[in-house]
Design a protein around this motif. Structure first.
Motif, mmCIF file in Angstrom:
data_model
loop_
_atom_site.group_PDB
_atom_site.id
_atom_site.type_symbol
_atom_site.label_atom_id
_atom_site.label_comp_id
_atom_site.label_asym_id
_atom_site.label_seq_id
_atom_site.Cartn_x
_atom_site.Cartn_y
_atom_site.Cartn_z
ATOM 1 N N ARG A 4 0.544 -1.329 -0.276
ATOM 2 C CA ARG A 4 -0.014 0.084 0.054
ATOM 3 C C ARG A 4 0.713 1.146 -0.040
ATOM 4 O O ARG A 4 2.092 1.011 0.136
ATOM 5 C CB ARG A 4 -0.555 0.096 0.719
ATOM 6 N N TYR A 5 0.584 2.667 -0.688
ATOM 7 C CA TYR A 5 1.231 3.455 -0.262
ATOM 8 C C TYR A 5 2.038 4.250 0.397
ATOM 9 O O TYR A 5 3.329 4.050 0.701
ATOM 10 C CB TYR A 5 0.427 5.023 -0.326
ATOM 11 N N TYR A 6 1.161 3.673 1.830
ATOM 12 C CA TYR A 6 2.225 3.624 2.771
ATOM 13 C C TYR A 6 2.903 3.259 3.634
ATOM 14 O O TYR A 6 4.652 3.307 3.969
ATOM 15 C CB TYR A 6 1.609 3.919 4.720
ATOM 16 N N GLU A 7 2.964 2.195 2.673
ATOM 17 C CA GLU A 7 3.954 0.471 2.682
ATOM 18 C C GLU A 7 5.337 1.408 2.124
ATOM 19 O O GLU A 7 6.746 0.935 2.800
ATOM 20 C CB GLU A 7 3.851 -0.533 2.610
ATOM 21 N N ILE B 268 6.245 4.177 1.494
ATOM 22 C CA ILE B 268 6.639 5.414 2.743
ATOM 23 C C ILE B 268 7.655 5.228 3.732
ATOM 24 O O ILE B 268 8.558 5.165 3.641
ATOM 25 C CB ILE B 268 5.720 6.096 2.820
ATOM 26 N N LEU B 269 7.278 3.959 3.778
ATOM 27 C CA LEU B 269 8.078 3.080 5.310
ATOM 28 C C LEU B 269 9.508 2.467 4.168
ATOM 29 O O LEU B 269 10.257 3.064 5.507
ATOM 30 C CB LEU B 269 7.603 2.020 5.829
#
Length: 167
Positions: free
Chosen positions: A61-64, A66-67
């Motif tokens: 997902r998009y936040y992964e 970023i992480l």
């Protein structure tokens, strides 16, 4: 047997401007390329990790994402921090050289050592069974065999040769 009369050691000779410039040049050499080297290594590792987890990576997902990028920056920062600590330690050693000055030794080469990082010549010291191991440039290492009589000017703390003169 080496004659004691040919071995002479002059200690605590003040450093000249050329010696100080040499020390400063060596300090600045690594500082200028360090960020690029660490950035390239971090990028390589991140690409390698991406290759290893490619099956899972496409489902992120998009936040992964970023992480994942944040983990890359954290790894870069961690390595850069430790590189700065090592450079600070090295700089402290150079400051000791500046404070202690240099020595001038007239002696005989009694051994030659070659490691994966540097070449060394070992000289007979002024005391009986005393040995002084000094790091030299590769061209000086290949030029002087065991038994050569030399006058070497070297930094006192780091034991790095500044000048070698054959006697």
């Amino acid at each position: 047997m080496i004659e004691d009369s040919i071995i002479q050691l002059e200690e605590n000779i003040p450093l000249t401007d050329a010696d100080l410039k040499h020390i400063q040049t060596q300090e600045e050499g690594i500082k200028s390329v360090l960020p690029a080297i660490l950035g390239g290594c971090t990028l390589f590792i991140m690409v390698f990790i991406t290759f290893l987890i490619w099956d899972h990576f496409v489902n992120f997902r998009y936040y992964e994402y970023i992480l994942f990028v944040g983990a890359g920056f954290a790894m870069y920062g961690f390595c850069y921090f430790f590189a700065l600590l090592v450079m600070r330690y090295d700089s402290a050693n150079w400051k000791k050289d500046k404070a202690q000055g240099k020595n001038k030794l007239t002696s005989v080469v009694i051994n030659r050592d070659k490691t994966e990082h540097a070449e060394y010549l070992t000289f007979a010291g002024p005391a009986k069974n005393d040995k002084i191991r000094i790091r030299v440039k590769p061209e000086d290492y290949s030029r002087y065999p065991v038994g050569a009589k030399l006058t070497v000017t070297y930094l006192k703390f780091s034991k790095e040769a500044l000048e070698l003169v054959e006697r």
